[in-house]
Each structure stands twice: as C-alpha cells, then as structure tokens.
Design a protein around this motif. Sequence first.
Motif, mmCIF file in Angstrom:
data_model
loop_
_atom_site.group_PDB
_atom_site.id
_atom_site.type_symbol
_atom_site.label_atom_id
_atom_site.label_comp_id
_atom_site.label_asym_id
_atom_site.label_seq_id
_atom_site.Cartn_x
_atom_site.Cartn_y
_atom_site.Cartn_z
ATOM 1 N N GLU B 212 18.113 14.446 11.896
ATOM 2 C CA GLU B 212 17.297 13.242 11.735
ATOM 3 C C GLU B 212 17.415 12.351 12.952
ATOM 4 O O GLU B 212 16.427 11.820 13.466
ATOM 5 C CB GLU B 212 17.758 12.455 10.496
ATOM 6 N N GLU B 213 18.648 12.192 13.405
ATOM 7 C CA GLU B 213 18.899 11.367 14.579
ATOM 8 C C GLU B 213 18.163 11.956 15.785
ATOM 9 O O GLU B 213 17.502 11.239 16.535
ATOM 10 C CB GLU B 213 20.410 11.347 14.833
ATOM 11 N N ALA B 214 18.247 13.273 15.935
ATOM 12 C CA ALA B 214 17.623 13.936 17.073
ATOM 13 C C ALA B 214 16.114 13.716 17.071
ATOM 14 O O ALA B 214 15.519 13.361 18.087
ATOM 15 C CB ALA B 214 17.947 15.429 17.043
ATOM 16 N N ILE B 215 15.487 13.886 15.900
ATOM 17 C CA ILE B 215 14.025 13.723 15.828
ATOM 18 C C ILE B 215 13.639 12.281 16.122
ATOM 19 O O ILE B 215 12.671 12.008 16.832
ATOM 20 C CB ILE B 215 13.489 14.156 14.445
ATOM 21 N N ILE B 237 8.667 16.621 20.405
ATOM 22 C CA ILE B 237 8.549 15.627 19.335
ATOM 23 C C ILE B 237 7.549 14.591 19.803
ATOM 24 O O ILE B 237 7.858 13.783 20.670
ATOM 25 C CB ILE B 237 9.905 14.937 19.062
ATOM 26 N N ASP B 238 6.318 14.649 19.268
ATOM 27 C CA ASP B 238 5.318 13.731 19.810
ATOM 28 C C ASP B 238 5.063 12.544 18.900
ATOM 29 O O ASP B 238 3.955 12.052 18.798
ATOM 30 C CB ASP B 238 4.024 14.463 20.172
ATOM 31 N N ARG B 243 9.625 3.636 18.702
ATOM 32 C CA ARG B 243 9.876 4.119 17.342
ATOM 33 C C ARG B 243 10.829 3.186 16.606
ATOM 34 O O ARG B 243 11.721 2.612 17.207
ATOM 35 C CB ARG B 243 10.521 5.511 17.412
ATOM 36 N N ASN B 244 10.616 3.102 15.320
ATOM 37 C CA ASN B 244 11.528 2.349 14.474
ATOM 38 C C ASN B 244 12.389 3.366 13.734
ATOM 39 O O ASN B 244 11.931 4.062 12.836
ATOM 40 C CB ASN B 244 10.708 1.510 13.500
ATOM 41 N N LEU B 245 13.639 3.463 14.129
ATOM 42 C CA LEU B 245 14.496 4.540 13.623
ATOM 43 C C LEU B 245 14.736 4.449 12.124
ATOM 44 O O LEU B 245 15.094 5.433 11.493
ATOM 45 C CB LEU B 245 15.835 4.519 14.343
ATOM 46 N N ILE B 246 14.563 3.240 11.569
ATOM 47 C CA ILE B 246 14.872 3.095 10.144
ATOM 48 C C ILE B 246 13.711 3.591 9.291
ATOM 49 O O ILE B 246 13.901 4.279 8.289
ATOM 50 C CB ILE B 246 15.231 1.632 9.827
ATOM 51 N N ASP B 247 12.491 3.279 9.726
ATOM 52 C CA ASP B 247 11.328 3.660 8.909
ATOM 53 C C ASP B 247 10.744 5.013 9.286
ATOM 54 O O ASP B 247 10.017 5.617 8.510
ATOM 55 C CB ASP B 247 10.233 2.591 9.042
ATOM 56 N N ILE B 248 11.096 5.493 10.476
ATOM 57 C CA ILE B 248 10.414 6.683 10.987
ATOM 58 C C ILE B 248 10.608 7.893 10.083
ATOM 59 O O ILE B 248 9.708 8.728 9.944
ATOM 60 C CB ILE B 248 10.883 6.987 12.422
ATOM 61 N N ARG B 249 11.758 7.938 9.418
ATOM 62 C CA ARG B 249 12.024 9.150 8.646
ATOM 63 C C ARG B 249 11.159 9.257 7.391
ATOM 64 O O ARG B 249 11.169 10.259 6.722
ATOM 65 C CB ARG B 249 13.511 9.282 8.328
ATOM 66 N N LEU B 250 10.411 8.185 7.083
ATOM 67 C CA LEU B 250 9.527 8.232 5.922
ATOM 68 C C LEU B 250 8.157 8.806 6.277
ATOM 69 O O LEU B 250 7.388 9.180 5.404
ATOM 70 C CB LEU B 250 9.357 6.836 5.331
ATOM 71 N N SER B 251 7.848 8.880 7.578
ATOM 72 C CA SER B 251 6.501 9.311 7.953
ATOM 73 C C SER B 251 6.341 10.808 7.731
ATOM 74 O O SER B 251 7.285 11.578 7.892
ATOM 75 C CB SER B 251 6.238 8.969 9.427
ATOM 76 N N PRO B 252 5.137 11.216 7.298
ATOM 77 C CA PRO B 252 4.900 12.645 7.001
ATOM 78 C C PRO B 252 5.122 13.529 8.227
ATOM 79 O O PRO B 252 5.617 14.660 8.104
ATOM 80 C CB PRO B 252 3.438 12.692 6.561
ATOM 81 N N GLU B 253 4.774 13.011 9.395
ATOM 82 C CA GLU B 253 4.937 13.775 10.624
ATOM 83 C C GLU B 253 6.427 14.107 10.848
ATOM 84 O O GLU B 253 6.797 15.223 11.217
ATOM 85 C CB GLU B 253 4.380 12.952 11.800
ATOM 86 N N PHE B 254 7.277 13.102 10.600
ATOM 87 C CA PHE B 254 8.720 13.285 10.740
ATOM 88 C C PHE B 254 9.203 14.377 9.782
ATOM 89 O O PHE B 254 9.934 15.293 10.159
ATOM 90 C CB PHE B 254 9.431 11.958 10.431
ATOM 91 N N ARG B 256 7.518 16.751 8.454
ATOM 92 C CA ARG B 256 7.012 18.065 8.830
ATOM 93 C C ARG B 256 7.896 18.683 9.919
ATOM 94 O O ARG B 256 8.329 19.826 9.830
ATOM 95 C CB ARG B 256 5.568 17.933 9.327
ATOM 96 N N LEU B 257 8.212 17.844 10.923
ATOM 97 C CA LEU B 257 9.063 18.309 12.017
ATOM 98 C C LEU B 257 10.447 18.698 11.503
ATOM 99 O O LEU B 257 11.002 19.731 11.870
ATOM 100 C CB LEU B 257 9.216 17.216 13.077
ATOM 101 N N TYR B 258 10.958 17.846 10.617
ATOM 102 C CA TYR B 258 12.295 18.101 10.088
ATOM 103 C C TYR B 258 12.349 19.450 9.397
ATOM 104 O O TYR B 258 13.234 20.268 9.646
ATOM 105 C CB TYR B 258 12.707 16.986 9.127
ATOM 106 N N ALA B 259 11.333 19.681 8.545
ATOM 107 C CA ALA B 259 11.306 20.941 7.799
ATOM 108 C C ALA B 259 11.230 22.127 8.750
ATOM 109 O O ALA B 259 11.953 23.118 8.598
ATOM 110 C CB ALA B 259 10.112 20.942 6.846
ATOM 111 N N ALA B 260 10.384 22.009 9.777
ATOM 112 C CA ALA B 260 10.198 23.126 10.704
ATOM 113 C C ALA B 260 11.488 23.415 11.469
ATOM 114 O O ALA B 260 11.942 24.561 11.559
ATOM 115 C CB ALA B 260 9.065 22.802 11.676
ATOM 116 N N ILE B 261 12.097 22.352 12.023
ATOM 117 C CA ILE B 261 13.280 22.571 12.861
ATOM 118 C C ILE B 261 14.467 22.993 12.005
ATOM 119 O O ILE B 261 15.253 23.853 12.387
ATOM 120 C CB ILE B 261 13.612 21.309 13.676
ATOM 121 N N TRP B 262 14.570 22.392 10.829
ATOM 122 C CA TRP B 262 15.690 22.768 9.958
ATOM 123 C C TRP B 262 15.601 24.233 9.565
ATOM 124 O O TRP B 262 16.612 24.935 9.489
ATOM 125 C CB TRP B 262 15.731 21.877 8.720
#
Lengths: 257, 277
Positions: B212-215, B237-238, B243-254, B256-262
């Motif tokens: 999460e931190e990396a993304i 990571i486009d 970026r707002n590190l606190i809210d960013i993890r709620l975005s669908p794009e985030f 999607r990336l998380y799922a792919a990289i994980w």
Amino acid sequence: MFRSRNSGRWLVIGMQLVLALLLLGAWEWSARRDITFQFFVSRPSKIADKLWQWITAGDLHIHAFHTTLETVAGFLLGVVAGLILALVCFYSPLVYRVIQPAVDVANAMPRAVFGPLFILWFGLGLTSKAMLAASLVLFIVFFGTLSGLQEVEENVLHKVRLMGASRLDLLLHVQLPSALVWVFSSLRSSVGFALAGAVIGEYMGAGRGVGFQIALSQGNLDSTGVFAGLLVLSMMVLVMNGLLRRVERLLTPWRVS
Amino acid sequence: MQTAQRLVAASPGYELPAAISFDNVSFSYQRGDQTIQALERVSLQVSPGKFVALVGPSGCGKSTLLHLAAGLHKPSSGSVSLLGQPLQGLANEVGYVFQSDGLLAWKTVKENICLPLRIQRRPEVEVRELVADWLRRTGLAPFAQAYPAQLSGGMRKRVALAQALIHHPKLLLMDEPLSALDVHNRALIGSELLTLWTKQKSTVLFVTHDLEEAIGLADEIVVLSARPAQVKAVYPIDLPRPRNLIDIRLSPEFQRLYAAIWGELRGEVLSSCVSQS
C-alpha cells in the motif's frame, strides 16, 4: 503519597540523618561503656577531635589537595592512554589480536601489586600515584572506547560515508563521539577508580596525601586516625560526585534525565 | 510489463541516460562456509527524477540492491551505472535513509541536519541559509536545539529526511524508512516525504514490504522474486499527483493496482516462506 517530589526528598534526607545519628550514637555509647574495644574501633567524638586537630594544624587541606591532584592527573592520563590504545586497536585489528592476551592479563591483575614497582620507578611523589590511578582508568576507558568505536550502527557509517565523508570525518563526527559518550557516561566510576588508585599509592609510600595520613595512623596503631582519614576520603568522594554530576550534565547535554 | 524501459527521449537519436541502471547484476556473499546468492542477473533502469519502489519478500535482497546502487558493495558480475557512468567506488551525491533514524545522539537537530554540508565543507553562509530553510520546511524549527533523544519517532524521522535531502542528492536511497513508525505517522511522514521530493526531484529507490505504501508513493513498482532476487515485473503507477496518502487507498484505481501487484507478489512471498521453513 508525597505531595511533591521535594517533600519526598526532605523526608529521605531526614531519615538519613536520623539513621546516621542512631548509628553514631550506638557507636559512641558502646565504646564509652566498654562494650566494644576503643583501641580497635575508636569512637565518634575522638574521631571528630582528631579531625579538628588536623584542620587546626593546617595540613588537612594540603593532604586532600594532593590526593585530588593525583586523582585528576591519573584520570586524565588514563583517559588519554585508553583512548589512544583503543584507536590503535580499532584501526589495526592485527595489533589488537597481538596484544589482546597482554591486555587481558594486565586488566585481570590486581593493580595494587604494581604499587611498590611504580613507587620504585617513579618515586614517592605525584607521578607514581597518578600512574597507579591511570592504570586502573586506562582499562575502563580502553574497553569502553573500543566497543564505542566498533558498535556504531553500520547503516549510520554507510550514510555518513555517502555524504562524502573521509575516514577522518567519520572518526571526528561519528566514531570518536560515540566512544566519548561512553567515557563521559562512565565518568563517575572512572574517577572513583582513579581516587582508589591514588589512595592505594599513597598508602604504600608517600610524603603527603590522605592515604599517607591513614598509613601513618595505622603505623601508630591509631584507629582514630584511620577513621578520621576515611571520613576525609568520604567527604572528598561526596564533593567529587556532586561536581562530576554537573560536569556530566555539561558534557552530555543530549542525555535526557 | 517486463522491465519497462521508460527512457526520456530528449531529441531523436539521443536518449538521456538512466539515473541508475543495473545491467545483469548478480551478487553473492559468504556466510560461514556457505555462498549465498542474493541477486541473479538483475537488470533495471530508473529514469531521472522517478520515485521507484522495490517490493519483494523479506530477505530477498532488496537492501542489497540499494547497497549496490550506492557502491557500498561491488556486484559479483554485471555492472551498475549512474547517469550513464559506470559506478566505481562509492557513489557521491547520494542520500540514504533507513529503518532506524540513524541520527547522531550527541548532535542537536540542527547539527544533525547540516552534517552533509559540514562534511562537504560548504561555506558558512550557505549552511546557515539551507538549514534555516529545511528546519522551516520540516516544521522542526522550534526543536532546532533539541537532541534526538528528546524527540518523538516521527520527529526523528523528519530530521533524518532533512539530513538526507539538504545537500540535494541526485539519488535518494530509502530502505524501509517508514516501517518503524506507527500507522498514522507513516501516512503523515510519507506525505511530507512526497512534498519534499516533489520540490527536489531526486531519483528515489524506495525499499518496502508494504505494498500500500509503495503504491501510494511511487511512480513505478518493481516486484522482486524470492532469493536469489530477479526482477519479476515492473508496474507503472499512474495515479495523479499530488496524492493524498490517507484517502488514496479508497480509490478504485488504487484497489485495481493493489490486486494486480499483490497477485504477482503473493506467489513470491509464499515461496520464500516455504524455502525459509
């Protein structure tokens, strides 16, 4: 519960005073009643008398001054020698491996046995006492400094090297301060050792100093004098510790109490 | 997505050299009488000014990669180049931040921050100006005369960041710099890091085990395999900046990336667990 730290402090001091008075009273009383042998243990009032004699004779401060001087000289000598030796061993592990057995043996040896030799070599004056004191301090400082030099976190060294530090920069900014932190924080115990060395040296042969006075009294089978000497030493230790606490605070301002 | 070589073309026929480039780098070391192969034929190019996060299972050789980039280790084979120049000896103009704050306990905050400038013998006027600026930017001005032991973990990390950035290094190496902090401080200091970095535009190599931190932080994520580490995949990571590190993890794009990289990372983490047990 104490209302404040201060009231707690006065309570402790009060209790310490009461305890001291009780012990001194018991000592005085038992000696006067001949329950204990005055010849061996003397008694507080005689010791106070003796101390007063020394003070009025005007040589107590001379003795105390010389013991202090020997202590300080021995301490400084020990610190400098310990630092240098540690630096040499740090930069040349080969040297350290070669001299390690000698260092360990010298450290394990009771230093008092060197007293007569030092007096033979350096005379009855200040030098022999300072050397004896230094021989005690040297090892504390040596081992502390060496581990201070060796135990700097590797990443910190990497970081400072990547800033462009030379070996000298590294030594001055990182390794030496890290070692000195240890020297500073063991200041009180090192000075304690230095004082012990100085007094032992005086005890074995000297013309002045508190240890000399104790030895003189012992020679006269004068237990009162021995106790008076010990009392003077205790006072010196108390004063030195008080001063050293201030010095410590000055030298190591980064330590949060 | 294999080894995305995203070199900036300045003009046709001329390419700006990568800020850092690993070419077929292998690295092995001795532990007791065992030879441990930490990296195997790692090739990776990082464009200047990019924030690149290296993720991979614990003990896979991420830190080794940083050490190689700094010239603290020499590759067993292959080569490392900085801005097109093969690296010889120690890299210069590198800032290094790691998990512990690594501050010098006997120096005040101010002295710690200006250490790189002192070592580089910069003129006094410049030192004073830069230190004042960095104390202000990191909010440390009120603590300039404090010692590290008097500060909280987050504060100490700010000092470490200022210390790493003040001499404006071209390359910033970060080895799990935020992982010793609590969750809130991690997000807070991470955001501050981004703000500082945006002004500075150093190239960053950031090692972390926290995806999460990396993304949230990086322009590009490099997934390394279990030991011996190889580059498994590179993900750009486009997400828009700032970026707002606190809210960013709620975005669908985030997400999607998380799922792919994980999905990529998962197998490596599992296989490293198996090989360690």
